[in-house]
Design a protein around this motif. Structure first.
Motif, short mmCIF file in Angstrom:
data_model
loop_
_atom_site.label_atom_id
_atom_site.label_comp_id
_atom_site.label_asym_id
_atom_site.label_seq_id
_atom_site.Cartn_x
_atom_site.Cartn_y
_atom_site.Cartn_z
N ALA A 145 2.28 -7.70 7.34
CA ALA A 145 2.60 -7.50 5.86
C ALA A 145 1.98 -6.09 5.62
CB ALA A 145 1.45 -8.44 5.36
N SER A 146 3.07 -5.39 4.90
CA SER A 146 2.79 -3.95 4.92
C SER A 146 1.41 -3.56 4.05
CB SER A 146 3.84 -3.28 3.95
OG SER A 146 3.61 -1.89 3.99
N GLY A 147 1.04 -4.53 3.16
CA GLY A 147 -0.11 -3.98 2.23
C GLY A 147 -1.26 -4.48 2.85
N LEU A 148 -2.25 -4.40 2.03
CA LEU A 148 -3.85 -4.79 2.40
C LEU A 148 -3.94 -6.50 2.39
CD1 LEU A 148 -6.58 -2.52 0.59
CD2 LEU A 148 -5.46 -2.44 3.04
N ALA A 149 -4.14 -6.92 3.42
CA ALA A 149 -4.28 -8.29 3.77
C ALA A 149 -5.50 -8.81 4.18
CB ALA A 149 -3.16 -8.93 4.38
N ALA A 150 -6.58 -8.25 3.91
CA ALA A 150 -8.05 -8.66 4.38
C ALA A 150 -7.96 -8.92 6.12
CB ALA A 150 -8.59 -9.85 3.70
N GLY A 151 -7.35 -8.07 6.78
CA GLY A 151 -7.32 -8.26 8.46
C GLY A 151 -6.51 -9.52 8.53
N LYS A 152 -5.57 -10.00 7.85
CA LYS A 152 -4.90 -11.54 8.12
C LYS A 152 -3.41 -11.26 8.23
CE LYS A 152 -8.32 -14.90 6.76
NZ LYS A 152 -9.43 -14.20 5.81
N GLY A 153 -3.02 -9.98 8.03
CA GLY A 153 -1.48 -9.75 7.73
C GLY A 153 -0.86 -9.48 9.02
N VAL A 154 -1.63 -9.47 10.32
CA VAL A 154 -0.67 -9.19 11.40
C VAL A 154 -0.57 -10.17 12.44
CG1 VAL A 154 -0.96 -7.63 13.53
CG2 VAL A 154 -1.85 -6.82 11.41
N THR A 155 0.77 -10.59 12.73
CA THR A 155 0.82 -11.57 13.57
C THR A 155 1.53 -11.21 14.66
OG1 THR A 155 1.45 -12.86 11.72
CG2 THR A 155 1.66 -14.03 13.65
N VAL A 156 0.97 -11.29 15.78
CA VAL A 156 1.72 -11.29 17.26
C VAL A 156 2.47 -12.14 17.72
CG1 VAL A 156 1.27 -10.18 19.50
CG2 VAL A 156 -0.36 -9.63 17.84
N CYS A 157 3.75 -12.06 17.71
CA CYS A 157 4.88 -13.41 18.00
C CYS A 157 5.23 -13.15 19.24
CB CYS A 157 5.83 -13.23 16.81
SG CYS A 157 5.20 -13.10 15.17
N LYS A 158 5.12 -14.15 20.15
CA LYS A 158 5.84 -14.31 21.48
C LYS A 158 7.31 -14.26 21.41
CE LYS A 158 3.22 -17.76 23.20
NZ LYS A 158 2.31 -18.29 22.11
N GLU A 162 8.81 -17.56 16.45
CA GLU A 162 7.35 -17.23 15.99
C GLU A 162 7.57 -16.01 14.79
OE1 GLU A 162 4.61 -18.43 19.80
OE2 GLU A 162 4.42 -16.53 18.65
N ALA A 163 8.41 -15.28 15.03
CA ALA A 163 8.72 -13.98 14.10
C ALA A 163 9.07 -14.60 12.90
CB ALA A 163 9.19 -12.97 14.76
N LYS A 164 9.99 -15.53 13.21
CA LYS A 164 10.50 -16.14 11.80
C LYS A 164 9.66 -16.82 10.82
CE LYS A 164 15.18 -16.50 13.33
NZ LYS A 164 16.31 -17.34 13.93
N VAL A 165 8.67 -17.53 11.64
CA VAL A 165 7.49 -18.45 10.82
C VAL A 165 6.74 -17.27 10.33
CG1 VAL A 165 5.56 -19.56 11.06
CG2 VAL A 165 7.70 -20.15 12.45
N ALA A 166 6.46 -16.03 10.70
CA ALA A 166 5.42 -14.89 10.35
C ALA A 166 6.17 -14.44 9.10
CB ALA A 166 5.09 -14.12 11.44
N LEU A 171 7.27 -13.02 3.40
CA LEU A 171 8.17 -12.83 2.12
C LEU A 171 8.70 -13.91 1.28
CD1 LEU A 171 10.99 -10.29 3.63
CD2 LEU A 171 8.80 -10.07 2.35
N GLU A 172 8.52 -15.30 2.02
CA GLU A 172 8.83 -16.34 1.36
C GLU A 172 7.96 -17.31 0.62
OE1 GLU A 172 12.95 -18.28 3.05
OE2 GLU A 172 11.02 -19.43 3.68
N LYS A 173 6.81 -17.35 1.44
CA LYS A 173 5.40 -18.15 0.77
C LYS A 173 4.63 -17.41 -0.05
CE LYS A 173 6.15 -21.67 4.52
NZ LYS A 173 5.72 -22.34 5.90
N ARG A 174 4.82 -16.09 0.35
CA ARG A 174 3.85 -15.08 -0.33
C ARG A 174 2.61 -15.50 -0.11
NH1 ARG A 174 7.59 -11.66 -1.47
NH2 ARG A 174 5.86 -10.70 -2.93
N ARG A 175 2.34 -15.77 1.36
CA ARG A 175 0.91 -15.94 1.68
C ARG A 175 0.10 -14.77 1.31
NH1 ARG A 175 -0.99 -16.56 7.75
NH2 ARG A 175 -3.35 -16.47 7.41
N PHE A 176 0.52 -13.35 1.62
CA PHE A 176 -0.40 -12.41 1.04
C PHE A 176 -0.16 -11.72 -0.34
CE2 PHE A 176 0.66 -12.46 5.71
CZ PHE A 176 -0.30 -13.01 6.41
N GLY A 177 0.17 -12.44 -1.12
CA GLY A 177 0.76 -12.11 -2.55
C GLY A 177 1.70 -10.49 -2.42
N GLU A 178 1.13 -9.57 -3.03
CA GLU A 178 2.24 -8.42 -3.33
C GLU A 178 1.91 -7.62 -1.92
OE1 GLU A 178 1.01 -5.76 -6.22
OE2 GLU A 178 1.55 -7.23 -7.95
N ALA A 179 0.85 -7.77 -1.37
CA ALA A 179 0.56 -7.27 0.05
C ALA A 179 1.86 -7.38 1.13
CB ALA A 179 -0.62 -7.35 0.63
N GLY A 180 2.63 -8.65 0.63
CA GLY A 180 3.56 -9.19 1.60
C GLY A 180 4.96 -8.72 1.01
#
Ligand code: GLY
Length: 422
Positions: A145-158, A162-166, A171-180
């Protein structure tokens, strides 16, 4: 001097611990602080994000220097607001803090100024981002996620699945709000990670000692990433490589920020991957690392306060280079059951009184709270940062883990291999 430290984690406890030793210090406050900072500073019930409240307090209490630990108030412009009121506040201003506040900005900065980093792609639209994934060869990818996500916005995908889920989380579920609002895909880099934190006023650049964070939650670098499960410092870097990191990455970054009219003053954290092709920028942070700060400040022999003041006043060139204890420091983070996923708060912590703290061992509070009766409770994912010094890595590790064994709370967990590779 009257000093206000902003924040409430292990990093801020370590900052208060170090600043409390300064002969220049008169009064030390921490907002909001934690039960650890309460032992050495006066905690003030103002949230780290309440910039107006912090400014009012700084004016009322004649604070000479405010030292900001976390990224959120820096990215929100606390330094700019304090400057308008002619109050000194240590850290980058809003424009400079964007180096952490926008991963897309940081990556574009590297590309424009030829600072080595991974290949990257930025998307704001789901359909385009999905099409990118459909058309790339399958393989590992980092999704941020480009914005600040309290350290949770980075997913290392195999792989791309997995990248599609992240991507969908962002972008779709807006888990990180505006940060995403924007997602950054980055080429996956392999190698050893090193954190290099630099103190700068935008002209003079003072690299601190290198440290190695352990981001994955489980031993052997398994499991999801966390804010950091433990750190060892120093890490063996050949002098030639250290020079390469400084000359190809750290100095150009500070100069690039000047050229972008975003003079950088404060701590600049560069997360590096040592690849066979040379060092690459994994990420920038606009602040000290947590838990890197805890072992670094235990090794720092110089007075921290004049360094912070000089950087804030743009006079860092007047300071002697910091002096470091040559010994090794290891920090082990004890976490709540379930972290980095959901976890319970308010779990009683036992055994801290059995830990013999001293110059070679400190337990920094990260996510703790205190009940009226005095009982210590868990209040966050990362609860305590047990930090020990030793003549070598084995001794520092043994000392830290011995202390960890004294501490108990339901569900607690920590990695048992911090600094082992050293
Ligand atoms: N330990 C990594 C960070 O502070 O972002």
């Amino acid at each position: 001097m009257n000093v206000l430290v902003v924040g409430q984690g292990g990093r801020e406890h370590a900052l208060c611990w170090k600043l409390s030793k300064s002969p220049l210090l008169k009064r030390l406050f921490c907002a909001p602080g934690n039960p650890g900072t309460a032992q050495i500073a006066q905690n003030v019930d103002i949230a780290a994000e309440d910039v107006a409240g912090l400014l009012r307090f700084a004016i009322a209490e004649k604070i000479d220097l405010t030292v900001v630990g976390p990224e959120a108030p820096l990215c929100a412009g606390i330094v700019d607001e304090f400057a308008k009121a002619k109050k000194l506040c240590f850290g980058p201003n809003k424009a400079a803090a964007e180096i952490e506040g926008s991963k897309a900005f940081a990556r574009e900065l590297c590309r424009k100024h030829r600072i080595p980093g991974p290949g990257f792609w930025v998307y704001e639209e789901m359909a385009l981002a999905r099409s990118f994934l459909d058309n790339r060869p399958d393989g590992p990818l980092v999704v941020k996620a480009s914005g600040l996500a309290a350290g949770k916005g980075v997913t290392v995908c195999k792989n791309n699945e997995e990248a599609k889920v992240a991507l969908a989380e962002c972008l779709e579920k807006r888990r990180f709000g505006e940060a995403g609002n924007k997602v950054v895909f980055e080429e996956f880099l392999e190698g050893h990670e090193v954190s290099l934190i630099t103190l700068t006023d935008g002209r003079t650049i003072v690299p601190l000692e290198p440290a190695r964070d352990h981001k994955a939650v489980f031993d052997g670098d398994k499991g999801p990433n966390t804010g950091g499960m433990g750190v060892i410092t120093p890490v063996g870097i050949l002098p030639r490589l250290a020079t390469q990191i400084e000359s190809q990455i750290v100095f150009p970054t500070v100069h690039a920020m000047n050229r972008e009219n975003r003079r950088y003053q404060g701590f600049l954290y560069t997360g590096l991957m040592m690849t066979p092709q040379g060092p690459r920028v994994l990420e920038y942070n606009c602040r000290l690392g947590d838990p890197e700060t805890q072992p670094l400040l235990m090794r720092l022999q110089s007075d921290l306060l004049p360094l912070l003041l000089a950087a804030t006043e743009g006079k860092l060139e007047t300071q002697e280079a910091p002096v470091w204890d040559k010994r090794v420091a290891v920090c082990v983070v004890i976490c709540s059951g379930g972290y980095p996923g959901d976890y319970k708060k308010g779990v009683p912590i036992f055994g801290l009184d059995k830990v013999a703290s001293g110059p070679d061992l400190q337990v920094f509070h990260a996510g703790t709270s205190q009940r009226a009766g005095g009982d210590l409770l868990t209040a966050g994912g990362r609860v305590l940062a047990v930090t020990a010094m030793g003549n070598d890595a084995a001794t520092a590790r043994a000392r830290a883990y011995e202390a960890c064994k004294q501490i108990e709370f339901t569900g607690m967990h920590y990695r048992t291999d911090i600094g082992q590779k050293a």
